[in-house]
Scaffold this motif. Structure first.
Motif, PDB file in Angstrom:
ATOM      1  N   GLN A   1       0.841  -1.209   0.000  1.00  0.00           N
ATOM      2  CA  GLN A   1       0.000   0.000   0.000  1.00  0.00           C
ATOM      3  C   GLN A   1       0.872   1.254   0.000  1.00  0.00           C
ATOM      4  O   GLN A   1       0.695   2.169   0.807  1.00  0.00           O
ATOM      5  CB  GLN A   1      -0.956  -0.004   1.196  1.00  0.00           C
ATOM      6  CG  GLN A   1      -1.971  -1.144   1.141  1.00  0.00           C
ATOM      7  CD  GLN A   1      -3.011  -1.056   2.243  1.00  0.00           C
ATOM      8  OE1 GLN A   1      -2.777  -0.493   3.309  1.00  0.00           O
ATOM      9  NE2 GLN A   1      -4.191  -1.618   1.994  1.00  0.00           N
ATOM     10  N   THR A   2       1.800   1.270  -0.934  1.00  0.00           N
ATOM     11  CA  THR A   2       2.693   2.413  -1.066  1.00  0.00           C
ATOM     12  C   THR A   2       2.784   2.825  -2.524  1.00  0.00           C
ATOM     13  O   THR A   2       2.400   2.074  -3.425  1.00  0.00           O
ATOM     14  CB  THR A   2       4.100   2.073  -0.529  1.00  0.00           C
ATOM     15  OG1 THR A   2       4.903   3.251  -0.495  1.00  0.00           O
ATOM     16  CG2 THR A   2       4.793   1.029  -1.404  1.00  0.00           C
ATOM     17  N   GLY A   3       3.280   4.013  -2.767  1.00  0.00           N
ATOM     18  CA  GLY A   3       3.443   4.500  -4.131  1.00  0.00           C
ATOM     19  C   GLY A   3       4.677   3.911  -4.789  1.00  0.00           C
ATOM     20  O   GLY A   3       5.513   3.275  -4.140  1.00  0.00           O
ATOM     21  N   LEU A   4       4.804   4.126  -6.090  1.00  0.00           N
ATOM     22  CA  LEU A   4       5.931   3.612  -6.854  1.00  0.00           C
ATOM     23  C   LEU A   4       6.308   4.609  -7.937  1.00  0.00           C
ATOM     24  O   LEU A   4       5.464   5.049  -8.708  1.00  0.00           O
ATOM     25  CB  LEU A   4       5.566   2.265  -7.493  1.00  0.00           C
ATOM     26  CG  LEU A   4       6.558   1.686  -8.499  1.00  0.00           C
ATOM     27  CD1 LEU A   4       7.873   1.311  -7.819  1.00  0.00           C
ATOM     28  CD2 LEU A   4       5.963   0.467  -9.205  1.00  0.00           C
ATOM     29  N   ILE A   5       7.584   4.985  -7.964  1.00  0.00           N
ATOM     30  CA  ILE A   5       8.119   5.809  -9.058  1.00  0.00           C
ATOM     31  C   ILE A   5       8.856   4.860  -9.992  1.00  0.00           C
ATOM     32  O   ILE A   5       9.829   4.226  -9.601  1.00  0.00           O
ATOM     33  CB  ILE A   5       9.064   6.909  -8.541  1.00  0.00           C
ATOM     34  CG1 ILE A   5       8.282   7.904  -7.681  1.00  0.00           C
ATOM     35  CG2 ILE A   5       9.746   7.622  -9.705  1.00  0.00           C
ATOM     36  CD1 ILE A   5       9.137   9.003  -7.084  1.00  0.00           C
ATOM     37  N   SER A   6       8.377   4.746 -11.204  1.00  0.00           N
ATOM     38  CA  SER A   6       8.957   3.782 -12.134  1.00  0.00           C
ATOM     39  C   SER A   6       9.787   4.465 -13.212  1.00  0.00           C
ATOM     40  O   SER A   6       9.543   5.614 -13.586  1.00  0.00           O
ATOM     41  CB  SER A   6       7.848   2.951 -12.790  1.00  0.00           C
ATOM     42  OG  SER A   6       6.992   3.784 -13.539  1.00  0.00           O
TER      43      SER A   6
ATOM     44  N   ILE B   1       9.198  13.866  -6.269  1.00  0.00           N
ATOM     45  CA  ILE B   1       9.703  13.600  -4.926  1.00  0.00           C
ATOM     46  C   ILE B   1       8.643  12.818  -4.159  1.00  0.00           C
ATOM     47  O   ILE B   1       7.472  12.829  -4.530  1.00  0.00           O
ATOM     48  CB  ILE B   1      10.048  14.900  -4.155  1.00  0.00           C
ATOM     49  CG1 ILE B   1       8.800  15.752  -3.955  1.00  0.00           C
ATOM     50  CG2 ILE B   1      11.143  15.685  -4.858  1.00  0.00           C
ATOM     51  CD1 ILE B   1       9.018  16.919  -3.005  1.00  0.00           C
ATOM     52  N   ILE B   2       9.076  12.116  -3.137  1.00  0.00           N
ATOM     53  CA  ILE B   2       8.151  11.366  -2.288  1.00  0.00           C
ATOM     54  C   ILE B   2       7.997  12.130  -0.982  1.00  0.00           C
ATOM     55  O   ILE B   2       8.966  12.295  -0.229  1.00  0.00           O
ATOM     56  CB  ILE B   2       8.681   9.942  -2.040  1.00  0.00           C
ATOM     57  CG1 ILE B   2       8.764   9.208  -3.374  1.00  0.00           C
ATOM     58  CG2 ILE B   2       7.790   9.193  -1.063  1.00  0.00           C
ATOM     59  CD1 ILE B   2       9.441   7.875  -3.305  1.00  0.00           C
TER      60      ILE B   2
ATOM     61  N   MET C   1       7.155   5.147   2.149  1.00  0.00           N
ATOM     62  CA  MET C   1       8.332   4.447   1.648  1.00  0.00           C
ATOM     63  C   MET C   1       8.767   4.963   0.280  1.00  0.00           C
ATOM     64  O   MET C   1       7.941   5.297  -0.564  1.00  0.00           O
ATOM     65  CB  MET C   1       8.030   2.949   1.566  1.00  0.00           C
ATOM     66  CG  MET C   1       9.172   2.108   1.028  1.00  0.00           C
ATOM     67  SD  MET C   1       8.703   0.380   0.821  1.00  0.00           S
ATOM     68  CE  MET C   1       8.477  -0.110   2.527  1.00  0.00           C
ATOM     69  N   THR C   2      10.069   5.035   0.084  1.00  0.00           N
ATOM     70  CA  THR C   2      10.621   5.351  -1.232  1.00  0.00           C
ATOM     71  C   THR C   2      10.724   4.050  -2.024  1.00  0.00           C
ATOM     72  O   THR C   2      11.486   3.151  -1.665  1.00  0.00           O
ATOM     73  CB  THR C   2      12.021   5.978  -1.107  1.00  0.00           C
ATOM     74  OG1 THR C   2      11.930   7.204  -0.380  1.00  0.00           O
ATOM     75  CG2 THR C   2      12.622   6.247  -2.474  1.00  0.00           C
TER      76      THR C   2
END
Length: 323
Positions: A113-118, A146-147, A151-152
């Motif tokens: 349940q966290t974001g993702l930078i792809s 930026i986050i 979580m990064t």
């Protein structure tokens, strides 16, 4: 959460993919003070590969070995890696934006349940927060992200962030975690590799790519020879694949692989926008085409107007003499 970054390594044919080392370098750029913990999963002996991760900058490595991890499945790898994530409670996770990374990381992010930078191509300093640069609109523009909280979680495009220098004197702890990998709904019975052996296309520093101008499957033979003397890989445009000159595993472009080599040699490729989306960020582009009006010359750093079947053999001979 502790200041700890997990780097998920990838193994291909018994060797670590170079993007594993690039991911460690990216983790160091995200936080120079964080503990870098490598993760390796598989069915074979992983201790030697774990030590290699440490030599490239990881502080320690955790491995998971299980018969259900012999071949990649998102269920099997997901179970193994999630078990380590829950145990370590990291501040961030880094993995390569490879075919496995693109399949696995969204599922991990959903479970966490966290974001993702792809598909990040660079990590910049932004004060207290790292800034991630990623291409958009098929590489026509770049955005910076930026986050702000949580979580990064990031995947990095291969061959964009240089790995740290290998230090064979570095040592670190290699631990083995037992995970009961069960309930695998996908069963891989056989893996048939159509791609040629040698340098992996997505990580190659030199790529020789052919288009419709190569005219036939036999027309790719000089390209393979040129790639061989340069220590590179062979790719293709969709047009060449559609014409059955080569396998679709070699396709570069918007619907194929996205590559960023140090040197990209486009041979008999007109330069359709869909192809440019997959290679326009290459560091140096050389175009060989007998049509001086081809769009590929608009993005090329160097252009050669001529018959590829005359130019390629001359290039091969010149390069052999330099060696």
């Amino acid at each position: 959460m502790s200041d700890k970054l997990l780097v998920i390594g990838e193994v291909r044919e018994g060797e670590l993919r170079n993007v594993s080392f690039e991911a460690i370098a990216a983790a160091k750029q995200i936080s120079s003070e964080a503990e870098i913990v490598g993760i390796l999963v598989g069915d074979g002996e992983l201790e030697g590969l774990a030590k290699e991760l440490i030599q490239y900058g990881a502080d320690r490595v955790t491995t998971v070995m299980h018969e259900n991890l012999k071949t990649y499945t998102s269920e099997g790898y997901g179970q193994a890696i999630l078990a380590i994530i829950h145990e370590e409670s990291p501040s961030g996770i880094v993995m390569g934006h490879t075919s496995i990374g693109k399949d696995l990381t969204p599922k991990l992010a959903g479970k966490l349940q966290t974001g993702l930078i792809s598909d990040a191509v660079a990590v910049e300093s932004g004060g207290d927060q790292p800034v991630f640069v990623r291409p958009i609109y098929s590489g026509k523009a770049f955005e910076k992200k930026i986050i702000k909280s949580g979580m990064t979680f990031v995947t990095i495009r291969p061959n964009n962030i240089a790995p740290l220098e290998k230090d064979e004197s570095r040592t670190g702890n290699v631990s083995v975690k037992d995970v009961d990998v069960t309930d695998i709904r996908t069963v891989v019975k056989e893996v048939v590799r159509k791609a040629s052996k040698g340098v992996d296309l997505s990580e190659a520093s030199v790529i020789v790519a052919g288009g419709r101008g190569v005219k036939s499957a036999d027309g790719f033979k000089p390209l393979y020879e040129l790639a061989d003397v340069l220590g590179g890989a062979v790719g293709a445009s969709r047009g060449a694949c559609d014409a059955e000159y080569c396998d679709y595993a070699l396709q570069i472009g918007q619907t194929g692989k996205v590559v960023t080599p140090d040197l990209y040699i486009a041979v008999g490729i007109s330069g359709a926008i869909q192809h440019l989306a997959g290679m326009s960020n290459s560091k140096v582009i050389v175009a060989i085409n007998k049509d001086p009006e081809s769009n590929i010359f608009n993005v090329a750093d160097y252009g050669i107007v001529g018959d590829l079947f005359e130019v390629i053999p001359l290039l091969i001979e010149e390069i052999k003499q330099l060696k």
